[in-house]
Design a protein around this motif. Structure first.
Motif, PDB file in Angstrom:
ATOM      1  N   GLN A 112      42.778 -10.750 -43.027  1.00 21.21           N
ATOM      2  CA  GLN A 112      42.998 -11.260 -44.389  1.00 21.21           C
ATOM      3  C   GLN A 112      42.399 -12.652 -44.566  1.00 21.21           C
ATOM      4  N   TYR A 113      42.353 -13.423 -43.487  1.00 17.55           N
ATOM      5  CA  TYR A 113      41.894 -14.815 -43.564  1.00 17.55           C
ATOM      6  C   TYR A 113      40.474 -14.991 -43.040  1.00 17.55           C
ATOM      7  N   ALA A 114      39.821 -13.897 -42.702  1.00 17.74           N
ATOM      8  CA  ALA A 114      38.509 -13.990 -42.071  1.00 17.74           C
ATOM      9  C   ALA A 114      37.475 -14.569 -43.031  1.00 17.74           C
ATOM     10  N   ASN A 115      36.659 -15.486 -42.517  1.00 15.17           N
ATOM     11  CA  ASN A 115      35.561 -16.011 -43.329  1.00 15.17           C
ATOM     12  C   ASN A 115      34.254 -15.263 -43.031  1.00 15.17           C
ATOM     13  N   HIS A 116      34.322 -14.278 -42.149  1.00 15.89           N
ATOM     14  CA  HIS A 116      33.199 -13.376 -41.895  1.00 15.89           C
ATOM     15  C   HIS A 116      33.811 -12.030 -41.501  1.00 15.89           C
ATOM     16  N   PRO A 117      33.304 -10.924 -42.041  1.00 17.07           N
ATOM     17  CA  PRO A 117      33.908  -9.618 -41.732  1.00 17.07           C
ATOM     18  C   PRO A 117      33.709  -9.218 -40.271  1.00 17.07           C
ATOM     19  N   TRP A 118      34.706  -8.543 -39.718  1.00 21.59           N
ATOM     20  CA  TRP A 118      34.622  -8.042 -38.359  1.00 21.59           C
ATOM     21  C   TRP A 118      35.396  -6.743 -38.236  1.00 21.59           C
ATOM     22  N   SER A 119      34.974  -5.965 -37.254  1.00 21.96           N
ATOM     23  CA  SER A 119      35.627  -4.691 -36.947  1.00 21.96           C
ATOM     24  C   SER A 119      36.396  -4.857 -35.649  1.00 21.96           C
ATOM     25  N   TRP A 120      37.417  -4.027 -35.491  1.00 23.71           N
ATOM     26  CA  TRP A 120      38.245  -4.149 -34.298  1.00 23.71           C
ATOM     27  C   TRP A 120      38.772  -2.794 -33.860  1.00 23.71           C
ATOM     28  N   GLY A 121      39.147  -2.734 -32.585  1.00 23.96           N
ATOM     29  CA  GLY A 121      39.778  -1.551 -32.025  1.00 23.96           C
ATOM     30  C   GLY A 121      40.735  -1.980 -30.945  1.00 23.96           C
ATOM     31  N   VAL A 122      41.863  -1.311 -30.857  1.00 22.30           N
ATOM     32  CA  VAL A 122      42.903  -1.695 -29.899  1.00 22.30           C
ATOM     33  C   VAL A 122      43.150  -0.581 -28.890  1.00 22.30           C
ATOM     34  N   ALA A 123      43.450  -0.977 -27.667  1.00 22.52           N
ATOM     35  CA  ALA A 123      43.898  -0.047 -26.631  1.00 22.52           C
ATOM     36  C   ALA A 123      45.144  -0.637 -25.984  1.00 22.52           C
ATOM     37  N   GLN A 124      46.167   0.187 -25.859  1.00 20.60           N
ATOM     38  CA  GLN A 124      47.397  -0.236 -25.186  1.00 20.60           C
ATOM     39  C   GLN A 124      47.344   0.241 -23.741  1.00 20.60           C
ATOM     40  N   LEU A 125      47.805  -0.595 -22.843  1.00 20.10           N
ATOM     41  CA  LEU A 125      47.810  -0.287 -21.413  1.00 20.10           C
ATOM     42  C   LEU A 125      48.576   1.002 -21.117  1.00 20.10           C
ATOM     43  N   ARG A 126      47.955   1.843 -20.291  1.00 22.50           N
ATOM     44  CA  ARG A 126      48.587   3.058 -19.784  1.00 22.50           C
ATOM     45  C   ARG A 126      48.601   2.976 -18.254  1.00 22.50           C
ATOM     46  N   GLN A 127      49.514   3.709 -17.655  1.00 28.80           N
ATOM     47  CA  GLN A 127      49.539   3.790 -16.195  1.00 28.80           C
ATOM     48  C   GLN A 127      48.166   4.227 -15.697  1.00 28.80           C
ATOM     49  N   GLY A 128      47.652   3.569 -14.680  1.00 29.06           N
ATOM     50  CA  GLY A 128      46.357   3.949 -14.121  1.00 29.06           C
ATOM     51  C   GLY A 128      45.163   3.265 -14.769  1.00 29.06           C
ATOM     52  N   ASP A 129      45.382   2.505 -15.842  1.00 27.75           N
ATOM     53  CA  ASP A 129      44.276   1.799 -16.494  1.00 27.75           C
ATOM     54  C   ASP A 129      43.695   0.722 -15.585  1.00 27.75           C
ATOM     55  N   THR A 130      42.408   0.508 -15.752  1.00 28.48           N
ATOM     56  CA  THR A 130      41.713  -0.634 -15.152  1.00 28.48           C
ATOM     57  C   THR A 130      41.246  -1.525 -16.297  1.00 28.48           C
ATOM     58  N   VAL A 131      40.747  -2.688 -15.969  1.00 27.86           N
ATOM     59  CA  VAL A 131      40.162  -3.565 -16.993  1.00 27.86           C
ATOM     60  C   VAL A 131      39.094  -2.785 -17.762  1.00 27.86           C
ATOM     61  N   GLU A 132      38.253  -2.083 -17.018  1.00 28.95           N
ATOM     62  CA  GLU A 132      37.141  -1.350 -17.622  1.00 28.95           C
ATOM     63  C   GLU A 132      37.621  -0.227 -18.547  1.00 28.95           C
ATOM     64  N   SER A 133      38.614   0.550 -18.108  1.00 25.43           N
ATOM     65  CA  SER A 133      39.075   1.662 -18.936  1.00 25.43           C
ATOM     66  C   SER A 133      39.755   1.161 -20.209  1.00 25.43           C
ATOM     67  N   LEU A 134      40.472   0.062 -20.088  1.00 30.16           N
ATOM     68  CA  LEU A 134      41.143  -0.523 -21.258  1.00 30.16           C
ATOM     69  C   LEU A 134      40.108  -1.020 -22.273  1.00 30.16           C
ATOM     70  N   LEU A 135      39.101  -1.747 -21.790  1.00 33.72           N
ATOM     71  CA  LEU A 135      38.045  -2.242 -22.679  1.00 33.72           C
ATOM     72  C   LEU A 135      37.253  -1.087 -23.290  1.00 33.72           C
ATOM     73  N   ASN A 136      37.000  -0.037 -22.515  1.00 30.65           N
ATOM     74  CA  ASN A 136      36.253   1.114 -23.040  1.00 30.65           C
ATOM     75  C   ASN A 136      37.008   1.806 -24.162  1.00 30.65           C
ATOM     76  N   ARG A 137      38.327   1.984 -24.002  1.00 35.05           N
ATOM     77  CA  ARG A 137      39.113   2.623 -25.059  1.00 35.05           C
ATOM     78  C   ARG A 137      39.152   1.751 -26.312  1.00 35.05           C
ATOM     79  N   ALA A 138      39.280   0.438 -26.137  1.00 37.71           N
ATOM     80  CA  ALA A 138      39.274  -0.475 -27.287  1.00 37.71           C
ATOM     81  C   ALA A 138      37.912  -0.424 -27.982  1.00 37.71           C
ATOM     82  N   ASP A 139      36.856  -0.320 -27.201  1.00 32.86           N
ATOM     83  CA  ASP A 139      35.496  -0.253 -27.746  1.00 32.86           C
ATOM     84  C   ASP A 139      35.318   1.011 -28.595  1.00 32.86           C
ATOM     85  N   LEU A 140      35.798   2.146 -28.094  1.00 31.60           N
ATOM     86  CA  LEU A 140      35.704   3.395 -28.866  1.00 31.60           C
ATOM     87  C   LEU A 140      36.477   3.277 -30.175  1.00 31.60           C
ATOM     88  N   ALA A 141      37.660   2.679 -30.122  1.00 33.37           N
ATOM     89  CA  ALA A 141      38.465   2.501 -31.340  1.00 33.37           C
ATOM     90  C   ALA A 141      37.766   1.561 -32.321  1.00 33.37           C
TER      91      ALA A 141
END
Length: 148
Positions: A112-141
């Motif tokens: 709402q307060y952004a002075n430049h538009p941006w897109s986002w995606g979130v991933a919530q930690l699951r059992q067995g996640d690694t840094v890479e898997s978490l970032l990959n899921r957020a990237d897909l979202a």
């Protein structure tokens, strides 16, 4: 030694963590969240049409946009939330003690307060996640958000 480590993990332009520093912090927080059974979310953020800013207004204008959006994210989030610059106009936020629904609420508020538009995606930690898997899921979202 501490200052050198800090500098090697920080993005000079924005003051956010760089990819190396961010991924190290995410790894630590994953272990903590799993140990204590607490939620953790990672959000990937990508500035929309950022290349146009650089092409039309120059790199100084682009740098200004990068610094200002990062400053907004840092100032409007909790002290425990971590902002990282993964490269170019791609950023991430580490949100300890936050599930995906609460992360989405925060992102909508920040946007709402952004002075430049941006897109986002979130991933919530699951059992067995690694840094890479978490970032990959957020990237897909995030790409789903870009297409929306």
């Amino acid at each position: 030694r501490h200052r050198m480590l800090l500098e090697s993990h920080s993005d000079e332009l924005t003051g956010a963590l760089n990819r190396r520093g961010f991924e190290a912090k995410v790894g630590m927080e994953i272990r903590r969240a799993l140990r204590h059974g607490r939620p953790l979310s990672v959000v990937l953020l990508d500035l929309d049409n950022f290349k146009d800013v650089n092409d039309e207004s120059g790199h100084a204008a682009g740098d200004y946009v990068l610094k200002s959006v990062t400053g907004q994210w840092m100032s409007m989030s909790r002290s425990s939330d971590i902002v990282g610059r993964l490269g170019g106009d791609e950023f991430a936020m580490l949100l300890p003690e936050t599930d995906a629904d609460d992360a989405a609420i925060l992102m909508r508020r920040l946007r709402q307060y952004a002075n430049h538009p941006w897109s986002w995606g979130v991933a919530q930690l699951r059992q067995g996640d690694t840094v890479e898997s978490l970032l990959n899921r957020a990237d897909l979202a995030m790409y789903d958000d870009k297409r929306a």
